[in-house]
Design an enzyme around this catalytic site. Structure first.
Site, short mmCIF file in Angstrom:
data_model
loop_
_atom_site.label_atom_id
_atom_site.label_comp_id
_atom_site.label_asym_id
_atom_site.label_seq_id
_atom_site.Cartn_x
_atom_site.Cartn_y
_atom_site.Cartn_z
N GLN A 49 87.76 61.89 143.56
CA GLN A 49 86.88 61.44 142.48
C GLN A 49 85.80 62.46 142.13
OE1 GLN A 49 86.11 57.39 144.36
NE2 GLN A 49 86.16 56.92 142.17
N HIS A 136 90.43 50.21 148.83
CA HIS A 136 90.28 50.84 147.51
C HIS A 136 90.19 52.37 147.66
CE1 HIS A 136 88.43 50.84 143.30
NE2 HIS A 136 88.20 52.07 143.73
N GLU A 137 89.36 52.82 148.60
CA GLU A 137 89.14 54.27 148.75
C GLU A 137 90.34 54.97 149.40
OE1 GLU A 137 86.80 55.35 147.06
OE2 GLU A 137 85.66 53.49 146.86
N HIS A 140 92.80 55.65 146.90
CA HIS A 140 92.45 56.84 146.11
C HIS A 140 93.02 58.12 146.73
CE1 HIS A 140 89.96 55.83 142.73
NE2 HIS A 140 89.04 55.19 143.44
ZN LIG Z 1 87.59 53.87 142.89
#
Ligand SMILES: [Zn+2]
Length: 169
Positions: A49, A136-137, A140
């Site tokens: 990110q 969630h991470e 990713h």
């Molecule tokens: Zn995210």
């Protein structure tokens, strides 16, 4: 401080490379990731990110609730080794999809294996919000976004809105 990259950047779809060196450069990256996450009011952040191809995840769920008893976490090369059969549905957002929120079904509790900032192997059991943020991470760093974890109708809604230009990130 880093810039947050947003959907549909290709790095968000990439399975990231393992961290091999637990050196001072890694510590600088992690420090800058925390700075960036707090600046954007996030409670979790993955390295892609901020444009980095490295399996680094940071989480601080105590930050928003001003709950200092839950310390910030750094997870290097994390892997979910167990997931509970019990699933829970809750609303999620993502710094790479600003302003977009919808329900996602996730395991209520998980076991995660990871390395700490010094390269020491660790394991943790996470429940509730921490479990959700970590899933969630960790998604990713494996190139999976929370949209892909939504039910088919919600995914369709997202893509329709995105391609019709109703959501501009
Ligand atoms: Zn995210």
């Amino acid at each position: 401080m880093f810039t947050i990259i947003k959907y549909p950047h290709p790095l968000l779809k990439k399975r990231l490379s393992h961290v091999e060196k637990f050196d001072s450069e890694l510590k600088f990256i992690v420090r800058d990731m925390f700075e960036t996450m707090y600046a954007y009011n996030g409670i979790g952040l993955a390295a892609n990110q901020v444009g980095l191809d490295l399996q680094i995840v940071i989480v601080d769920i105590g930050y928003k609730e001003k709950n200092k008893s839950i310390p910030p976490l750094v997870l290097i090369n994390p892997k979910i080794t167990k997931s509970s059969n019990k699933k829970v549905i809750a609303e999620e957002g993502c710094l790479s999809f600003p302003g977009y929120y919808d329900n996602v079904k996730r395991a209520e509790s998980i076991v995660v294996e990871y390395y700490d900032i010094n390269g020491k192997k660790k394991e943790l059991i996470a429940k509730n919000l921490l479990s959700r943020v970590l899933q969630h991470e960790i998604d990713h760093i494996n190139g999976v976004s929370f949209i892909q974890r939504m039910s088919p109708d919600k995914q369709l809604k997202f893509y329709a809105f995105y391609f019709l230009g109703k959501y501009k990130f």
